[in-house]
Design an enzyme around this catalytic site. Sequence first.
Site, PDB file in Angstrom:
ATOM      1  N   GLU A 198       0.842  -1.188   0.000  1.00  0.00           N
ATOM      2  CA  GLU A 198       0.000   0.000   0.000  1.00  0.00           C
ATOM      3  C   GLU A 198       0.884   1.247   0.000  1.00  0.00           C
ATOM      4  O   GLU A 198       0.424   2.340   0.274  1.00  0.00           O
ATOM      5  CB  GLU A 198      -0.960   0.007   1.189  1.00  0.00           C
TER       6      GLU A 198
ATOM      7  N   CYS B 195      -3.784  -3.065   4.475  1.00  0.00           N
ATOM      8  CA  CYS B 195      -2.929  -4.109   5.061  1.00  0.00           C
ATOM      9  C   CYS B 195      -3.438  -5.522   4.784  1.00  0.00           C
ATOM     10  O   CYS B 195      -2.916  -6.490   5.343  1.00  0.00           O
ATOM     11  CB  CYS B 195      -2.785  -3.873   6.565  1.00  0.00           C
TER      12      CYS B 195
ATOM     13  N   HIS C  61      -3.194  -9.046  12.544  1.00  0.00           N
ATOM     14  CA  HIS C  61      -2.523  -7.911  11.899  1.00  0.00           C
ATOM     15  C   HIS C  61      -2.113  -6.973  13.039  1.00  0.00           C
ATOM     16  O   HIS C  61      -2.937  -6.632  13.893  1.00  0.00           O
ATOM     17  CB  HIS C  61      -3.484  -7.217  10.930  1.00  0.00           C
TER      18      HIS C  61
HETATM   19  N1  COA Z   1       1.506   5.075  30.686  1.00  0.00           N
HETATM   20  C1  COA Z   1       0.952   3.914  30.249  1.00  0.00           C
HETATM   21  N2  COA Z   1      -0.085   3.886  29.350  1.00  0.00           N
HETATM   22  C2  COA Z   1      -0.519   5.054  28.853  1.00  0.00           C
HETATM   23  C3  COA Z   1       0.014   6.290  29.265  1.00  0.00           C
HETATM   24  C4  COA Z   1       1.071   6.283  30.223  1.00  0.00           C
HETATM   25  N3  COA Z   1       1.638   7.400  30.656  1.00  0.00           N
HETATM   26  N4  COA Z   1      -0.648   7.281  28.601  1.00  0.00           N
HETATM   27  C5  COA Z   1      -1.563   6.675  27.800  1.00  0.00           C
HETATM   28  N5  COA Z   1      -1.491   5.342  27.960  1.00  0.00           N
HETATM   29  C6  COA Z   1      -2.272   4.308  27.263  1.00  0.00           C
HETATM   30  C7  COA Z   1      -3.746   4.629  27.137  1.00  0.00           C
HETATM   31  O1  COA Z   1      -4.465   4.290  28.320  1.00  0.00           O
HETATM   32  C8  COA Z   1      -4.120   3.764  25.946  1.00  0.00           C
HETATM   33  O2  COA Z   1      -4.241   2.420  26.359  1.00  0.00           O
HETATM   34  P1  COA Z   1      -5.669   1.686  26.286  1.00  0.00           P
HETATM   35  O3  COA Z   1      -6.114   1.824  24.861  1.00  0.00           O
HETATM   36  O4  COA Z   1      -5.389   0.291  26.683  1.00  0.00           O
HETATM   37  O5  COA Z   1      -6.533   2.434  27.227  1.00  0.00           O
HETATM   38  C9  COA Z   1      -2.879   3.826  25.054  1.00  0.00           C
HETATM   39  O6  COA Z   1      -1.818   4.270  25.919  1.00  0.00           O
HETATM   40  C10 COA Z   1      -3.019   4.789  23.883  1.00  0.00           C
HETATM   41  O7  COA Z   1      -3.489   5.992  24.369  1.00  0.00           O
HETATM   42  P2  COA Z   1      -4.465   6.911  23.511  1.00  0.00           P
HETATM   43  O8  COA Z   1      -4.806   8.101  24.337  1.00  0.00           O
HETATM   44  O9  COA Z   1      -5.590   6.084  22.960  1.00  0.00           O
HETATM   45  O10 COA Z   1      -3.463   7.305  22.347  1.00  0.00           O
HETATM   46  P3  COA Z   1      -3.663   8.233  21.079  1.00  0.00           P
HETATM   47  O11 COA Z   1      -4.873   9.079  21.184  1.00  0.00           O
HETATM   48  O12 COA Z   1      -2.336   8.890  20.889  1.00  0.00           O
HETATM   49  O13 COA Z   1      -3.943   7.224  19.866  1.00  0.00           O
HETATM   50  C11 COA Z   1      -3.553   5.486  18.246  1.00  0.00           C
HETATM   51  C12 COA Z   1      -3.301   5.974  19.690  1.00  0.00           C
HETATM   52  C13 COA Z   1      -3.067   4.065  18.138  1.00  0.00           C
HETATM   53  C14 COA Z   1      -5.030   5.542  17.919  1.00  0.00           C
HETATM   54  C15 COA Z   1      -2.741   6.376  17.286  1.00  0.00           C
HETATM   55  O14 COA Z   1      -1.376   6.152  17.533  1.00  0.00           O
HETATM   56  C16 COA Z   1      -3.052   6.113  15.833  1.00  0.00           C
HETATM   57  O15 COA Z   1      -3.889   6.767  15.253  1.00  0.00           O
HETATM   58  N6  COA Z   1      -2.357   5.128  15.197  1.00  0.00           N
HETATM   59  C17 COA Z   1      -2.557   4.756  13.845  1.00  0.00           C
HETATM   60  C18 COA Z   1      -3.882   4.044  13.651  1.00  0.00           C
HETATM   61  C19 COA Z   1      -3.826   2.571  13.699  1.00  0.00           C
HETATM   62  O16 COA Z   1      -2.769   1.975  13.776  1.00  0.00           O
HETATM   63  N7  COA Z   1      -5.004   1.944  13.657  1.00  0.00           N
HETATM   64  C20 COA Z   1      -5.113   0.529  13.707  1.00  0.00           C
HETATM   65  C21 COA Z   1      -6.105  -0.030  12.760  1.00  0.00           C
HETATM   66  S1  COA Z   1      -5.319  -0.798  11.376  1.00  0.00           S
END
Ligand code: COA
Length: 381
Positions: A79, A111, A233
Amino acid sequence: MKIGIDKIGFYVPKLYLDIETLAINREVDPMKYKKGLMLDKMAVAPLNQDIISMGVNAAHSILTKEDIEKIDMVLFATESSIDQSKAAATHLISLLSLKKNIRALELKHACYALTAAIQFAKNHVKENPESKVLVVGSDIAKYGIKTDGEPTQGAGAIALIISKDPCIAEIENVSGLYADDIYDFWRPSYSPYAMVDGQYSNEMYKKFFLESYEDYLKKSRHKKEDIDAFIFHIPYAKLGLKTLSLIEPNIESNLYQYFNQSIVYNQQVGNIYTGSLYLSLVSLLEQGEMKDNSRIGLFSYGSGAVAEFYTIKLVNGYKNHLNKIYHEKLLENRKALSIESYESLISTHLTNDIKFEDENESYCELKEISHQQRKYNIKAV
Ligand code: COA
């Protein structure tokens, strides 16, 4: 006739960014990335490694002359394509000295495309039992600097040979499927970076897992207990873990032990998009203790979106056909990048008229882009 995975290997580029370095520079608590998303290192491609050279390097690590004589189909899933018209698979014909009486094709579906390619390969072998199919998945995952998705980038390639009487695993016949028209992750042709609705994509991933898994159970008449390990995945490991917990509430279950073994390599590499599920498979087979004849459930997800849940059965003696030491060395012998070098690499987009020194670090490297065409160096072996 048993058809399945005869060989499997991967390639990752020689550079990585430590996830703690990224967190500190983004003023994020490193534990969010390390525990919250379960990340460790992110592979970064140098400018002389693109999806073609990485795919060639992955394939070269598994191919023998005997394979090349039998390969009459090569499928390249990606992709992060470098061309809207010329198929990446055509480069492999020259760079891997494949036969020219061959069907060579590039496939895209976020993916998911590598799973589609594997299923097409299986059907091809069913019709042509003496054939072997080379299937490659190669990607550079780029969300861009200071985006939410930034910690979940990566780069790398997977290569598989699909044949009859496979040495590693038989692909079983039932697939659970689920697809719908959604925008959770996408990349318009004019953008070098992916767009993502992060939290929505997480929700869709889990929903599509449950739907495709249920479809599988209905069609196969299997129960959860008939499947020895589940792999996913893995855009980042925590999402796989959360998805497993939807069907297995008991954290003492073996399924969690196998899951942990299946993410060892992914945590060192990051997201390689279409190859991520299969990197997880290699990790489970090489770092885990799966018994011969175990059944593994594979959840493949491609945003946009389509999901497929299917199973493979390990064959007797599969451990003798893996490349564990080579893969461990590949991961160990990488260089850590500074944040500045990482930012420069991730925001450079190659265009015409560029030449690279022959670094001779990997079997295949990009040599130049001139006259709008890419040329590659192949290391003499
Ligand atoms: N210590 C430990 N854990 C922590 C933390 C800290 N200080 N701060 C946050 N976290 C945890 C949160 O609780 C959360 O865990 P949980 O989901 O089990 O509750 C995790 O870290 C992520 O936090 P979040 O606030 O959801 O992160 P974000 O808003 O930055 O978004 C993604 C995370 C993955 C959505 C973002 O990185 C993204 O958009 N990634 C690409 C999309 C993707 O890969 N999608 C998958 C489908 S193919």
